[in-house]
Design a protein around this motif. Structure first.
Motif, PDB file in Angstrom:
ATOM      1  N   ALA A  55    -112.112  74.200  17.955  1.00 48.20           N
ATOM      2  CA  ALA A  55    -113.007  74.763  18.974  1.00 48.20           C
ATOM      3  C   ALA A  55    -114.340  74.025  18.983  1.00 48.20           C
ATOM      4  O   ALA A  55    -114.928  73.785  20.046  1.00 48.20           O
ATOM      5  N   ARG A  56    -114.799  73.639  17.801  1.00 47.76           N
ATOM      6  CA  ARG A  56    -116.049  72.880  17.736  1.00 47.76           C
ATOM      7  C   ARG A  56    -115.892  71.510  18.383  1.00 47.76           C
ATOM      8  O   ARG A  56    -116.765  71.060  19.137  1.00 47.76           O
ATOM      9  N   LEU A  57    -114.757  70.847  18.137  1.00 50.78           N
ATOM     10  CA  LEU A  57    -114.506  69.556  18.775  1.00 50.78           C
ATOM     11  C   LEU A  57    -114.420  69.715  20.289  1.00 50.78           C
ATOM     12  O   LEU A  57    -114.929  68.872  21.047  1.00 50.78           O
ATOM     13  N   ASN A  58    -113.776  70.789  20.754  1.00 53.02           N
ATOM     14  CA  ASN A  58    -113.672  71.042  22.191  1.00 53.02           C
ATOM     15  C   ASN A  58    -115.055  71.256  22.808  1.00 53.02           C
ATOM     16  O   ASN A  58    -115.357  70.741  23.895  1.00 53.02           O
ATOM     17  N   GLN A  59    -115.918  71.965  22.108  1.00 52.43           N
ATOM     18  CA  GLN A  59    -117.289  72.184  22.591  1.00 52.43           C
ATOM     19  C   GLN A  59    -118.069  70.876  22.657  1.00 52.43           C
ATOM     20  O   GLN A  59    -118.984  70.738  23.473  1.00 52.43           O
ATOM     21  N   GLN A  60    -117.685  69.921  21.827  1.00 51.36           N
ATOM     22  CA  GLN A  60    -118.341  68.609  21.832  1.00 51.36           C
ATOM     23  C   GLN A  60    -117.776  67.682  22.901  1.00 51.36           C
ATOM     24  O   GLN A  60    -118.221  66.544  23.024  1.00 51.36           O
ATOM     25  N   GLY A  61    -116.775  68.154  23.669  1.00 57.15           N
ATOM     26  CA  GLY A  61    -116.258  67.379  24.781  1.00 57.15           C
ATOM     27  C   GLY A  61    -114.838  66.890  24.647  1.00 57.15           C
ATOM     28  O   GLY A  61    -114.303  66.278  25.584  1.00 57.15           O
ATOM     29  N   HIS A  62    -114.184  67.115  23.508  1.00 55.94           N
ATOM     30  CA  HIS A  62    -112.793  66.689  23.340  1.00 55.94           C
ATOM     31  C   HIS A  62    -111.872  67.574  24.189  1.00 55.94           C
ATOM     32  O   HIS A  62    -112.057  68.786  24.269  1.00 55.94           O
ATOM     33  N   THR A  63    -110.876  66.948  24.791  1.00 54.57           N
ATOM     34  CA  THR A  63    -109.852  67.673  25.534  1.00 54.57           C
ATOM     35  C   THR A  63    -108.748  68.083  24.567  1.00 54.57           C
ATOM     36  O   THR A  63    -108.334  67.289  23.719  1.00 54.57           O
ATOM     37  N   VAL A  64    -108.277  69.325  24.689  1.00 59.44           N
ATOM     38  CA  VAL A  64    -107.241  69.827  23.784  1.00 59.44           C
ATOM     39  C   VAL A  64    -106.067  70.346  24.602  1.00 59.44           C
ATOM     40  O   VAL A  64    -106.235  71.156  25.516  1.00 59.44           O
ATOM     41  N   LEU A  65    -104.861  69.860  24.264  1.00 55.61           N
ATOM     42  CA  LEU A  65    -103.618  70.366  24.826  1.00 55.61           C
ATOM     43  C   LEU A  65    -102.848  71.042  23.706  1.00 55.61           C
ATOM     44  O   LEU A  65    -102.541  70.418  22.696  1.00 55.61           O
ATOM     45  N   LEU A  66    -102.563  72.329  23.889  1.00 60.21           N
ATOM     46  CA  LEU A  66    -101.928  73.132  22.842  1.00 60.21           C
ATOM     47  C   LEU A  66    -100.584  73.664  23.301  1.00 60.21           C
ATOM     48  O   LEU A  66    -100.458  74.207  24.400  1.00 60.21           O
ATOM     49  N   THR A  67     -99.554  73.498  22.466  1.00 56.64           N
ATOM     50  CA  THR A  67     -98.319  74.252  22.641  1.00 56.64           C
ATOM     51  C   THR A  67     -98.200  75.195  21.457  1.00 56.64           C
ATOM     52  O   THR A  67     -98.496  74.815  20.315  1.00 56.64           O
ATOM     53  N   THR A  68     -97.792  76.424  21.718  1.00 55.63           N
ATOM     54  CA  THR A  68     -97.681  77.410  20.647  1.00 55.63           C
ATOM     55  C   THR A  68     -96.771  78.543  21.085  1.00 55.63           C
ATOM     56  O   THR A  68     -96.638  78.842  22.273  1.00 55.63           O
ATOM     57  N   HIS A  69     -96.115  79.160  20.099  1.00 55.47           N
ATOM     58  CA  HIS A  69     -95.365  80.384  20.355  1.00 55.47           C
ATOM     59  C   HIS A  69     -96.200  81.608  19.983  1.00 55.47           C
ATOM     60  O   HIS A  69     -95.752  82.739  20.209  1.00 55.47           O
ATOM     61  N   TYR A  70     -97.391  81.385  19.419  1.00 49.06           N
ATOM     62  CA  TYR A  70     -98.305  82.488  19.133  1.00 49.06           C
ATOM     63  C   TYR A  70     -99.178  82.692  20.367  1.00 49.06           C
ATOM     64  O   TYR A  70    -100.230  82.060  20.528  1.00 49.06           O
ATOM     65  N   LEU A  71     -98.746  83.569  21.256  1.00 47.68           N
ATOM     66  CA  LEU A  71     -99.396  83.677  22.558  1.00 47.68           C
ATOM     67  C   LEU A  71    -100.794  84.259  22.464  1.00 47.68           C
ATOM     68  O   LEU A  71    -101.619  84.029  23.345  1.00 47.68           O
ATOM     69  N   GLU A  72    -101.079  85.008  21.400  1.00 46.77           N
ATOM     70  CA  GLU A  72    -102.444  85.509  21.239  1.00 46.77           C
ATOM     71  C   GLU A  72    -103.417  84.362  21.017  1.00 46.77           C
ATOM     72  O   GLU A  72    -104.585  84.439  21.418  1.00 46.77           O
ATOM     73  N   GLU A  73    -102.945  83.269  20.389  1.00 50.49           N
ATOM     74  CA  GLU A  73    -103.792  82.090  20.223  1.00 50.49           C
ATOM     75  C   GLU A  73    -104.090  81.455  21.571  1.00 50.49           C
ATOM     76  O   GLU A  73    -105.238  81.106  21.866  1.00 50.49           O
ATOM     77  N   ALA A  74    -103.074  81.288  22.394  1.00 52.34           N
ATOM     78  CA  ALA A  74    -103.267  80.691  23.711  1.00 52.34           C
ATOM     79  C   ALA A  74    -104.193  81.540  24.560  1.00 52.34           C
ATOM     80  O   ALA A  74    -105.065  81.024  25.272  1.00 52.34           O
ATOM     81  N   GLU A  75    -104.028  82.859  24.495  1.00 53.21           N
ATOM     82  CA  GLU A  75    -104.880  83.757  25.288  1.00 53.21           C
ATOM     83  C   GLU A  75    -106.335  83.650  24.861  1.00 53.21           C
ATOM     84  O   GLU A  75    -107.244  83.655  25.688  1.00 53.21           O
ATOM     85  N   ALA A  76    -106.571  83.521  23.557  1.00 50.87           N
ATOM     86  CA  ALA A  76    -107.943  83.478  23.048  1.00 50.87           C
ATOM     87  C   ALA A  76    -108.608  82.126  23.262  1.00 50.87           C
ATOM     88  O   ALA A  76    -109.829  82.055  23.445  1.00 50.87           O
ATOM     89  N   LEU A  77    -107.824  81.035  23.259  1.00 49.39           N
ATOM     90  CA  LEU A  77    -108.402  79.701  23.209  1.00 49.39           C
ATOM     91  C   LEU A  77    -108.365  78.948  24.536  1.00 49.39           C
ATOM     92  O   LEU A  77    -109.278  78.165  24.825  1.00 49.39           O
ATOM     93  N   CYS A  78    -107.326  79.164  25.339  1.00 48.46           N
ATOM     94  CA  CYS A  78    -107.071  78.278  26.477  1.00 48.46           C
ATOM     95  C   CYS A  78    -107.718  78.782  27.757  1.00 48.46           C
ATOM     96  O   CYS A  78    -107.540  79.946  28.136  1.00 48.46           O
ATOM     97  N   GLY A  79    -108.415  77.888  28.439  1.00 47.54           N
ATOM     98  CA  GLY A  79    -108.999  78.230  29.723  1.00 47.54           C
ATOM     99  C   GLY A  79    -107.974  78.246  30.830  1.00 47.54           C
ATOM    100  O   GLY A  79    -108.072  79.047  31.770  1.00 47.54           O
TER     101      GLY A  79
END
Length: 313
Positions: free
Chosen positions: A180-204
Protein backbone atom coordinates in the motif's frame (compact mmCIF):
# COMPACT_ATOMS: atom_id res chain seq x y z
CA UNK A 1 -0.71 6.06 -21.31
CA UNK A 2 -2.03 3.14 -19.25
CA UNK A 3 0.36 1.17 -17.05
CA UNK A 4 -1.06 -2.09 -18.46
CA UNK A 5 -3.21 -2.52 -21.56
CA UNK A 6 -4.92 -5.72 -22.70
CA UNK A 7 -6.33 -5.35 -26.21
CA UNK A 8 -8.48 -8.16 -27.56
CA UNK A 9 -6.37 -10.86 -25.90
CA UNK A 10 -7.32 -14.39 -26.93
CA UNK A 11 -5.47 -17.58 -26.04
CA UNK A 12 -6.35 -20.93 -27.63
CA UNK A 13 -4.67 -24.17 -26.56
CA UNK A 14 -4.68 -27.21 -28.83
CA UNK A 15 -5.59 -30.34 -26.89
CA UNK A 16 -6.50 -33.94 -27.51
CA UNK A 17 -10.20 -33.07 -27.50
CA UNK A 18 -9.80 -30.09 -29.81
CA UNK A 19 -9.00 -26.42 -29.22
CA UNK A 20 -9.61 -24.88 -25.79
CA UNK A 21 -10.19 -21.13 -25.58
CA UNK A 22 -8.65 -20.05 -22.26
CA UNK A 23 -9.09 -16.33 -23.02
CA UNK A 24 -11.65 -14.83 -25.37
CA UNK A 25 -11.15 -11.23 -26.45
CA UNK A 26 -10.12 -9.77 -23.09
CA UNK A 27 -9.76 -5.98 -23.21
CA UNK A 28 -9.17 -3.50 -20.40
CA UNK A 29 -6.64 -0.90 -19.27
CA UNK A 30 -5.07 -0.29 -15.87
CA UNK A 31 -4.03 3.29 -15.22
CA UNK A 32 -0.73 4.33 -13.68
CA UNK A 33 -0.98 4.35 -9.89
CA UNK A 34 -4.06 2.11 -9.73
CA UNK A 35 -4.55 -0.74 -7.27
CA UNK A 36 -6.48 -3.11 -9.53
CA UNK A 37 -8.05 -6.47 -8.72
CA UNK A 38 -8.44 -9.38 -11.15
CA UNK A 39 -10.85 -11.97 -9.76
CA UNK A 40 -12.30 -15.21 -11.02
CA UNK A 41 -12.82 -18.87 -10.10
CA UNK A 42 -10.18 -21.50 -10.76
CA UNK A 43 -9.83 -22.03 -14.50
CA UNK A 44 -11.23 -18.60 -15.39
CA UNK A 45 -8.03 -17.56 -17.20
CA UNK A 46 -6.32 -15.32 -14.64
CA UNK A 47 -3.00 -17.17 -14.64
CA UNK A 48 -3.03 -17.41 -18.44
CA UNK A 49 -3.55 -13.65 -18.69
CA UNK A 50 -0.70 -12.95 -16.27
CA UNK A 51 1.56 -15.43 -18.08
CA UNK A 52 0.97 -13.50 -21.31
CA UNK A 53 1.66 -10.24 -19.48
CA UNK A 54 4.92 -11.67 -18.13
CA UNK A 55 6.01 -13.03 -21.50
CA UNK A 56 5.78 -16.65 -20.35
CA UNK A 57 3.03 -17.38 -22.86
CA UNK A 58 2.09 -15.76 -26.16
CA UNK A 59 -1.43 -14.67 -27.01
CA UNK A 60 -3.10 -16.29 -30.00
CA UNK A 61 -4.62 -12.91 -30.83
CA UNK A 62 -4.44 -9.42 -29.34
CA UNK A 63 -1.80 -7.18 -27.84
CA UNK A 64 -0.50 -6.47 -24.34
CA UNK A 65 1.61 -3.49 -23.30
CA UNK A 66 3.33 -2.47 -20.06
CA UNK A 67 4.08 1.24 -19.70
CA UNK A 68 3.64 1.48 -23.48
CA UNK A 69 6.04 -1.38 -24.26
CA UNK A 70 4.68 -4.36 -26.19
CA UNK A 71 5.35 -7.57 -24.26
CA UNK A 72 6.36 -9.36 -27.50
CA UNK A 73 8.10 -6.84 -29.73
CA UNK A 74 9.64 -4.83 -26.85
CA UNK A 75 9.97 -7.61 -24.31
CA UNK A 76 13.08 -6.36 -22.50
CA UNK A 77 11.62 -2.95 -21.64
CA UNK A 78 8.22 -4.43 -20.77
CA UNK A 79 9.80 -7.00 -18.44
CA UNK A 80 11.99 -4.36 -16.81
CA UNK A 81 8.83 -2.39 -15.92
CA UNK A 82 7.26 -5.43 -14.22
CA UNK A 83 7.76 -7.04 -10.85
CA UNK A 84 5.83 -10.31 -10.61
CA UNK A 85 5.14 -12.39 -7.50
CA UNK A 86 4.14 -15.88 -8.74
CA UNK A 87 1.82 -18.33 -7.02
CA UNK A 88 4.43 -21.08 -6.76
CA UNK A 89 7.29 -21.08 -4.26
CA UNK A 90 10.42 -21.04 -6.42
CA UNK A 91 13.82 -20.55 -4.81
CA UNK A 92 17.50 -21.40 -5.16
CA UNK A 93 18.62 -23.44 -2.13
CA UNK A 94 22.29 -22.48 -2.45
CA UNK A 95 22.10 -18.78 -1.57
CA UNK A 96 21.18 -16.59 1.36
CA UNK A 97 18.29 -14.14 1.21
CA UNK A 98 20.58 -11.16 0.57
CA UNK A 99 22.55 -13.05 -2.10
CA UNK A 100 19.29 -14.01 -3.81
CA UNK A 101 18.21 -10.37 -3.97
CA UNK A 102 21.62 -9.21 -5.22
CA UNK A 103 21.49 -11.81 -8.00
CA UNK A 104 17.96 -10.72 -8.90
CA UNK A 105 19.17 -7.12 -9.07
CA UNK A 106 21.91 -8.21 -11.45
CA UNK A 107 19.37 -9.72 -13.85
CA UNK A 108 18.07 -6.19 -14.40
CA UNK A 109 21.50 -4.53 -14.50
CA UNK A 110 21.04 -2.85 -11.09
CA UNK A 111 24.31 -2.46 -9.19
CA UNK A 112 25.09 -1.21 -5.68
CA UNK A 113 21.52 -1.93 -4.62
CA UNK A 114 22.07 -2.81 -0.96
CA UNK A 115 20.34 0.28 0.44
CA UNK A 116 17.11 -0.58 -1.38
CA UNK A 117 17.53 -4.26 -0.52
CA UNK A 118 17.78 -3.31 3.15
CA UNK A 119 14.61 -1.22 2.86
CA UNK A 120 12.71 -4.05 1.18
CA UNK A 121 13.94 -6.56 3.77
CA UNK A 122 12.84 -4.29 6.60
CA UNK A 123 9.49 -3.54 4.98
CA UNK A 124 8.71 -7.24 4.57
CA UNK A 125 9.95 -8.31 8.00
CA UNK A 126 12.98 -10.12 6.59
CA UNK A 127 15.80 -8.02 8.09
CA UNK A 128 16.74 -10.73 10.63
CA UNK A 129 16.77 -13.37 7.87
CA UNK A 130 19.07 -11.49 5.46
CA UNK A 131 21.97 -13.92 5.90
CA UNK A 132 19.89 -17.08 6.31
CA UNK A 133 20.05 -19.73 3.61
CA UNK A 134 16.84 -20.03 1.61
CA UNK A 135 16.53 -23.69 2.65
CA UNK A 136 16.23 -22.64 6.29
CA UNK A 137 13.15 -20.48 5.76
CA UNK A 138 9.55 -21.42 6.41
CA UNK A 139 7.02 -21.35 3.57
CA UNK A 140 5.75 -17.94 4.67
CA UNK A 141 9.26 -16.51 4.79
CA UNK A 142 10.03 -17.91 1.33
CA UNK A 143 6.95 -16.12 0.01
CA UNK A 144 8.20 -12.88 1.52
CA UNK A 145 11.45 -13.37 -0.39
CA UNK A 146 9.46 -13.85 -3.62
CA UNK A 147 7.83 -10.48 -2.99
CA UNK A 148 11.23 -8.92 -2.31
CA UNK A 149 12.60 -10.37 -5.57
CA UNK A 150 9.73 -8.80 -7.49
CA UNK A 151 10.45 -5.39 -5.96
CA UNK A 152 14.24 -5.39 -5.96
CA UNK A 153 14.62 -3.54 -9.29
CA UNK A 154 11.96 -0.93 -8.31
CA UNK A 155 9.47 -1.72 -11.09
CA UNK A 156 6.69 0.81 -11.73
CA UNK A 157 4.19 -2.06 -12.14
CA UNK A 158 3.78 -4.81 -9.52
CA UNK A 159 1.80 -7.99 -10.22
CA UNK A 160 0.77 -10.04 -7.20
CA UNK A 161 -0.59 -13.45 -8.20
CA UNK A 162 -2.21 -14.98 -5.10
CA UNK A 163 0.52 -13.51 -2.86
CA UNK A 164 -1.09 -14.48 0.46
CA UNK A 165 -2.21 -18.01 -0.41
CA UNK A 166 -1.50 -20.26 2.57
CA UNK A 167 0.35 -17.68 4.65
CA UNK A 168 -0.26 -16.38 8.15
CA UNK A 169 -2.09 -13.24 9.21
CA UNK A 170 1.14 -11.46 10.19
CA UNK A 171 2.58 -11.80 6.69
CA UNK A 172 -0.64 -10.57 5.12
CA UNK A 173 -0.62 -7.45 7.27
CA UNK A 174 3.09 -6.81 6.69
CA UNK A 175 2.76 -7.35 2.94
CA UNK A 176 -0.29 -5.14 2.48
CA UNK A 177 1.18 -2.31 4.53
CA UNK A 178 4.33 -2.32 2.42
CA UNK A 179 2.55 -2.69 -0.93
CA UNK A 180 0.00 0.00 0.00
CA UNK A 181 2.89 2.33 0.72
CA UNK A 182 4.44 1.59 -2.68
CA UNK A 183 1.05 2.20 -4.33
CA UNK A 184 0.78 5.56 -2.55
CA UNK A 185 4.20 6.41 -3.96
CA UNK A 186 2.87 5.86 -7.50
CA UNK A 187 3.46 2.16 -8.22
CA UNK A 188 0.70 0.38 -10.13
CA UNK A 189 -0.49 -2.85 -8.51
CA UNK A 190 -2.38 -5.71 -10.17
CA UNK A 191 -3.68 -8.25 -7.66
CA UNK A 192 -5.25 -11.67 -8.11
CA UNK A 193 -6.60 -13.29 -4.96
CA UNK A 194 -9.23 -15.68 -3.69
CA UNK A 195 -9.41 -13.68 -0.44
CA UNK A 196 -12.13 -11.31 -1.59
CA UNK A 197 -12.02 -9.23 1.58
CA UNK A 198 -8.49 -8.24 0.55
CA UNK A 199 -9.65 -7.14 -2.89
CA UNK A 200 -12.56 -5.20 -1.39
CA UNK A 201 -10.28 -3.37 1.04
CA UNK A 202 -7.39 -2.66 -1.33
CA UNK A 203 -8.60 -2.38 -4.93
CA UNK A 204 -10.07 0.75 -6.45
CA UNK A 205 -11.32 -1.14 -9.51
CA UNK A 206 -12.01 -4.80 -10.13
CA UNK A 207 -12.39 -7.00 -13.20
CA UNK A 208 -14.02 -10.42 -12.95
CA UNK A 209 -13.15 -13.22 -15.35
CA UNK A 210 -15.35 -16.21 -16.11
CA UNK A 211 -14.47 -18.82 -18.73
CA UNK A 212 -11.94 -16.51 -20.32
CA UNK A 213 -14.22 -13.48 -20.64
CA UNK A 214 -14.65 -10.30 -18.62
CA UNK A 215 -18.09 -10.48 -16.98
CA UNK A 216 -17.74 -7.42 -14.73
CA UNK A 217 -15.43 -4.40 -14.75
CA UNK A 218 -16.07 -1.41 -12.53
CA UNK A 219 -15.03 0.51 -9.47
CA UNK A 220 -15.26 -1.59 -6.34
CA UNK A 221 -17.71 0.83 -4.77
CA UNK A 222 -20.00 0.60 -7.82
CA UNK A 223 -19.98 -3.19 -7.77
CA UNK A 224 -20.94 -3.18 -4.10
CA UNK A 225 -23.62 -0.52 -4.63
CA UNK A 226 -25.14 -2.42 -7.55
CA UNK A 227 -25.57 -5.48 -5.34
CA UNK A 228 -28.04 -3.57 -3.19
CA UNK A 229 -30.23 -5.29 -0.63
CA UNK A 230 -29.18 -6.75 2.68
CA UNK A 231 -27.50 -9.89 3.92
CA UNK A 232 -28.62 -11.85 6.98
CA UNK A 233 -25.78 -13.63 8.72
CA UNK A 234 -26.35 -16.02 11.59
CA UNK A 235 -25.16 -19.23 13.22
CA UNK A 236 -27.23 -22.36 13.47
CA UNK A 237 -26.88 -26.09 14.00
CA UNK A 238 -30.18 -26.79 12.22
CA UNK A 239 -30.85 -27.44 8.56
CA UNK A 240 -32.39 -24.54 6.68
CA UNK A 241 -35.79 -25.01 5.02
CA UNK A 242 -35.46 -25.89 1.29
CA UNK A 243 -36.68 -22.47 0.12
CA UNK A 244 -33.89 -20.73 2.03
CA UNK A 245 -31.28 -23.41 1.38
CA UNK A 246 -31.42 -22.61 -2.33
CA UNK A 247 -30.50 -18.95 -1.77
CA UNK A 248 -28.16 -19.31 1.23
CA UNK A 249 -24.40 -19.55 1.51
CA UNK A 250 -23.49 -21.90 4.35
CA UNK A 251 -19.99 -22.27 5.82
CA UNK A 252 -19.98 -24.63 8.77
CA UNK A 253 -22.41 -23.15 11.32
CA UNK A 254 -22.57 -19.77 9.59
CA UNK A 255 -25.39 -19.12 7.11
CA UNK A 256 -25.81 -16.04 4.94
CA UNK A 257 -29.09 -15.29 3.16
CA UNK A 258 -29.66 -12.36 0.82
CA UNK A 259 -32.70 -10.12 1.25
CA UNK A 260 -33.97 -7.47 -1.14
CA UNK A 261 -35.61 -5.16 1.41
CA UNK A 262 -37.11 -4.95 4.92
CA UNK A 263 -40.15 -7.02 3.93
CA UNK A 264 -37.89 -9.75 2.56
CA UNK A 265 -35.85 -9.72 5.79
CA UNK A 266 -39.06 -10.32 7.77
CA UNK A 267 -40.09 -13.09 5.36
CA UNK A 268 -36.74 -14.86 5.85
CA UNK A 269 -37.04 -14.61 9.64
CA UNK A 270 -40.61 -15.92 9.47
CA UNK A 271 -39.47 -18.95 7.45
CA UNK A 272 -36.74 -19.65 9.99
CA UNK A 273 -39.25 -19.47 12.87
CA UNK A 274 -41.78 -21.65 11.06
CA UNK A 275 -39.13 -24.31 10.40
CA UNK A 276 -37.96 -24.24 14.01
CA UNK A 277 -34.43 -23.17 13.06
CA UNK A 278 -32.57 -21.97 16.15
CA UNK A 279 -30.53 -18.88 15.30
CA UNK A 280 -27.55 -17.37 17.13
CA UNK A 281 -25.65 -14.11 16.56
CA UNK A 282 -28.03 -12.72 13.96
CA UNK A 283 -26.64 -9.76 12.00
CA UNK A 284 -28.13 -7.74 9.18
CA UNK A 285 -25.65 -5.96 6.93
CA UNK A 286 -24.98 -4.99 3.35
CA UNK A 287 -23.66 -7.41 0.75
CA UNK A 288 -19.87 -7.64 0.54
CA UNK A 289 -17.65 -8.38 -2.45
CA UNK A 290 -17.91 -12.13 -1.90
CA UNK A 291 -21.70 -11.87 -2.23
CA UNK A 292 -21.31 -9.82 -5.43
CA UNK A 293 -18.73 -12.25 -6.84
CA UNK A 294 -20.88 -15.32 -6.22
CA UNK A 295 -23.98 -13.65 -7.68
CA UNK A 296 -22.10 -12.73 -10.87
CA UNK A 297 -20.45 -16.15 -11.23
CA UNK A 298 -23.77 -17.93 -10.64
CA UNK A 299 -25.54 -15.67 -13.12
CA UNK A 300 -27.99 -14.13 -10.65
CA UNK A 301 -26.43 -10.68 -11.13
CA UNK A 302 -24.77 -9.28 -14.23
CA UNK A 303 -23.23 -5.83 -13.78
CA UNK A 304 -22.39 -4.42 -17.19
CA UNK A 305 -18.67 -4.08 -17.90
CA UNK A 306 -17.53 -0.48 -17.65
CA UNK A 307 -16.47 1.18 -20.92
CA UNK A 308 -12.75 1.05 -21.60
CA UNK A 309 -12.44 4.82 -21.56
CA UNK A 310 -13.56 4.95 -17.90
CA UNK A 311 -10.02 4.51 -16.59
CA UNK A 312 -8.84 6.74 -13.74
CA UNK A 313 -6.42 9.40 -14.88
Amino acid sequence: MPAISFQGVTKVYQGGQGPFRALDGVSFDIAEGEFFGLLGPNGAGKTTLISILAGLARATEGRVTVMGHDVVSDFAQARHALGIVPQELVFDPFFSVRETLRIQSGYFGVRHNDDWIDEVLAGLGLADKANANMRQLSGGMKRRVLVAQALVHRPPVIVLDEPTAGVDVELRQTLWQFVARLNQQGHTVLLTTHYLEEAEALCGRIAMLKRGQIVALDRTSNLLHAAGGSMLRFKTDDALPPALQARARVTGRIAQVSARDAADVEAVLAQLRAAGVRVEDLEIGRADLEDVFLAIMQGTATPAPAPRQEVPA
